[in-house]
Scaffold this motif. Sequence first.
Motif, PDB file in Angstrom:
ATOM      1  N   ALA A  88       0.595  -1.005  -0.093  1.00 12.36           N
ATOM      2  CA  ALA A  88      -0.228  -0.157   0.214  1.00 12.36           C
ATOM      3  C   ALA A  88       0.877   1.038  -0.098  1.00 12.36           C
ATOM      4  CB  ALA A  88      -1.204   0.028   1.358  1.00 12.36           C
ATOM      5  N   LEU A  89       0.180   2.534   0.100  1.00 14.58           N
ATOM      6  CA  LEU A  89       0.690   3.810  -0.174  1.00 14.58           C
ATOM      7  C   LEU A  89       1.024   3.309   1.318  1.00 14.58           C
ATOM      8  CD1 LEU A  89       2.531   5.962  -0.892  1.00 14.58           C
ATOM      9  CD2 LEU A  89      -0.901   7.132  -1.870  1.00 14.58           C
ATOM     10  N   VAL A  90       2.123   3.969   2.143  1.00 16.59           N
ATOM     11  CA  VAL A  90       2.263   4.135   3.467  1.00 16.59           C
ATOM     12  C   VAL A  90       3.639   5.743   3.215  1.00 16.59           C
ATOM     13  CG1 VAL A  90       2.929   3.462   5.948  1.00 16.59           C
ATOM     14  CG2 VAL A  90       2.542   1.767   3.772  1.00 16.59           C
ATOM     15  N   LEU A  91       2.844   6.285   4.142  1.00 17.41           N
ATOM     16  CA  LEU A  91       3.684   7.672   4.648  1.00 17.41           C
ATOM     17  C   LEU A  91       3.497   7.951   5.751  1.00 17.41           C
ATOM     18  CD1 LEU A  91       1.500  10.305   2.284  1.00 17.41           C
ATOM     19  CD2 LEU A  91       2.692   9.214   1.309  1.00 17.41           C
ATOM     20  N   LYS A  92       4.918   8.746   5.719  1.00 18.52           N
ATOM     21  CA  LYS A  92       5.563   9.090   7.591  1.00 18.52           C
ATOM     22  C   LYS A  92       5.855  10.655   7.574  1.00 18.52           C
ATOM     23  CE  LYS A  92      10.777   8.211   5.581  1.00 18.52           C
ATOM     24  NZ  LYS A  92      11.706   7.834   6.142  1.00 18.52           N
ATOM     25  N   ALA A  93       5.308  11.007   8.268  1.00 18.11           N
ATOM     26  CA  ALA A  93       5.761  11.871   9.237  1.00 18.11           C
ATOM     27  C   ALA A  93       7.257  12.430  10.102  1.00 18.11           C
ATOM     28  CB  ALA A  93       4.474  12.563   9.502  1.00 18.11           C
ATOM     29  N   THR A  94       7.806  13.027   9.236  1.00 16.91           N
ATOM     30  CA  THR A  94       9.576  12.897  10.853  1.00 16.91           C
ATOM     31  C   THR A  94       9.701  14.405  10.621  1.00 16.91           C
ATOM     32  OG1 THR A  94      10.705  13.022   8.622  1.00 16.91           O
ATOM     33  CG2 THR A  94      10.725  10.613   9.071  1.00 16.91           C
ATOM     34  N   ASP A  95      10.491  14.690  11.906  1.00  8.76           N
ATOM     35  CA  ASP A  95      10.675  15.647  12.540  1.00  8.76           C
ATOM     36  C   ASP A  95      12.767  15.319  12.928  1.00  8.76           C
ATOM     37  OD1 ASP A  95      11.599  17.809  14.307  1.00  8.76           O
ATOM     38  OD2 ASP A  95       9.667  17.490  15.799  1.00  8.76           O
ATOM     39  N   GLY A  96      13.263  15.720  12.060  1.00  8.22           N
ATOM     40  CA  GLY A  96      14.245  15.150  12.300  1.00  8.22           C
ATOM     41  C   GLY A  96      14.548  13.747  11.845  1.00  8.22           C
ATOM     42  N   ASP A  97      15.369  13.098  12.517  1.00  8.17           N
ATOM     43  CA  ASP A  97      15.491  11.783  12.277  1.00  8.17           C
ATOM     44  C   ASP A  97      14.643  10.942  12.487  1.00  8.17           C
ATOM     45  OD1 ASP A  97      17.566  12.298  10.965  1.00  8.17           O
ATOM     46  OD2 ASP A  97      18.989  12.469  12.397  1.00  8.17           O
ATOM     47  N   ARG A  98      12.875  11.428  13.273  1.00  4.51           N
ATOM     48  CA  ARG A  98      12.130  10.502  14.450  1.00  4.51           C
ATOM     49  C   ARG A  98      11.082  10.827  13.634  1.00  4.51           C
ATOM     50  NH1 ARG A  98       9.404  13.093  19.051  1.00  4.51           N
ATOM     51  NH2 ARG A  98       7.500  11.204  19.320  1.00  4.51           N
ATOM     52  N   ILE A  99      10.288   9.437  13.199  1.00  2.65           N
ATOM     53  CA  ILE A  99       9.137   9.585  12.721  1.00  2.65           C
ATOM     54  C   ILE A  99       7.765   9.977  13.746  1.00  2.65           C
ATOM     55  CG2 ILE A  99       7.485   7.598  11.047  1.00  2.65           C
ATOM     56  CD1 ILE A  99       9.767   6.113  10.573  1.00  2.65           C
ATOM     57  N   VAL A 100       7.272  10.966  13.503  1.00  2.00           N
ATOM     58  CA  VAL A 100       6.151  11.341  14.317  1.00  2.00           C
ATOM     59  C   VAL A 100       4.397  10.631  14.015  1.00  2.00           C
ATOM     60  CG1 VAL A 100       8.024  12.969  15.360  1.00  2.00           C
ATOM     61  CG2 VAL A 100       6.672  13.938  13.426  1.00  2.00           C
ATOM     62  N   GLY A 101       4.703  10.660  12.655  1.00  2.00           N
ATOM     63  CA  GLY A 101       3.065  10.100  12.417  1.00  2.00           C
ATOM     64  C   GLY A 101       3.555   9.205  10.840  1.00  2.00           C
ATOM     65  N   ALA A 102       1.857   8.225  11.018  1.00  2.00           N
ATOM     66  CA  ALA A 102       2.391   8.032   9.524  1.00  2.00           C
ATOM     67  C   ALA A 102       0.724   7.279   8.767  1.00  2.00           C
ATOM     68  CB  ALA A 102       2.626   6.294   9.749  1.00  2.00           C
ATOM     69  N   VAL A 103       0.080   7.545   7.919  1.00  4.78           N
ATOM     70  CA  VAL A 103      -0.652   7.354   7.465  1.00  4.78           C
ATOM     71  C   VAL A 103      -0.610   6.105   6.556  1.00  4.78           C
ATOM     72  CG1 VAL A 103      -1.068   8.825   5.718  1.00  4.78           C
ATOM     73  CG2 VAL A 103      -3.012   8.315   6.588  1.00  4.78           C
ATOM     74  N   ARG A 104      -1.685   5.557   5.886  1.00  7.05           N
ATOM     75  CA  ARG A 104      -2.083   4.224   5.013  1.00  7.05           C
ATOM     76  C   ARG A 104      -2.814   4.974   4.196  1.00  7.05           C
ATOM     77  NH1 ARG A 104      -1.336  -1.616   8.076  1.00  7.05           N
ATOM     78  NH2 ARG A 104       0.331  -0.709   9.661  1.00  7.05           N
ATOM     79  N   GLY A 105      -2.684   4.307   2.958  1.00  6.12           N
ATOM     80  CA  GLY A 105      -3.773   4.688   1.934  1.00  6.12           C
ATOM     81  C   GLY A 105      -3.815   3.436   0.896  1.00  6.12           C
ATOM     82  N   GLN A 106      -4.656   2.575   0.462  1.00  6.30           N
ATOM     83  CA  GLN A 106      -5.073   1.094  -0.420  1.00  6.30           C
ATOM     84  C   GLN A 106      -5.779   1.472  -1.339  1.00  6.30           C
ATOM     85  OE1 GLN A 106      -2.931  -1.588  -0.159  1.00  6.30           O
ATOM     86  NE2 GLN A 106      -3.876  -1.736  -2.517  1.00  6.30           N
ATOM     87  N   LEU A 107      -5.337   1.632  -2.804  1.00  9.11           N
ATOM     88  CA  LEU A 107      -6.731   1.841  -3.950  1.00  9.11           C
ATOM     89  C   LEU A 107      -7.285   0.739  -4.117  1.00  9.11           C
ATOM     90  CD1 LEU A 107      -6.946   4.185  -5.308  1.00  9.11           C
ATOM     91  CD2 LEU A 107      -5.497   3.311  -7.105  1.00  9.11           C
ATOM     92  N   ALA A 108      -8.862   0.741  -3.862  1.00 11.94           N
ATOM     93  CA  ALA A 108     -10.103  -0.012  -4.046  1.00 11.94           C
ATOM     94  C   ALA A 108     -10.957   0.618  -5.034  1.00 11.94           C
ATOM     95  CB  ALA A 108     -10.302  -0.968  -2.827  1.00 11.94           C
ATOM     96  N   GLY A 109     -10.196   0.077  -6.552  1.00 13.93           N
ATOM     97  CA  GLY A 109     -10.769   0.756  -7.574  1.00 13.93           C
ATOM     98  C   GLY A 109     -11.059   2.047  -7.602  1.00 13.93           C
TER      99      GLY A 109
END
Length: 151
Positions: A50-71
């Motif tokens: 899937a498409l997994v996006l991450k948010a970073t603050d410097g070298d640290r991951i502080v958030g994420a979200v997933r998106g999967q296309l279905a049709g």
Amino acid sequence: MIARAVAQDAGEILTVQRAAYVTEAQLYGDPFIPPLVESADQVRRAIASALVLKATDGDRIVGAVRGQLAGATCLVGRLMVAPDAQGRGIGTALLEALHEQVAEARAFDLFTGHLSEDNLRLYRRLGYKETHRERMDDHLTLVHMRRDSDR
């Protein structure tokens, strides 16, 4: 900074996920909600499929979200922000980035629990509208929401 997650991010994303979803588990009185029992291998598979996006603050991951296309619909899942980074617009930025990166989607669907007022407020502010509710048990009703594409 928001970027696509890679397999090596799975462990850190899982750590953020567990920290972020503890309050949801407490809210619903269920320590076994799916985000808390998911494994690093499952997160790695999600990153690969899937498409997994991450948010970073410097070298640290502080958030994420997933998106999967279905049709023509993008199924949005596992939006998370580290507890100490919440309230800074990271969740909004992640969802907006997902909307931009899955531009071919005609709609974006997600769900959250009925008691998750902060989540519901965020989703409504970003144009999501409730489509239906699904009672899971005595303590949890899922609120399904949809946002039509801007195109």
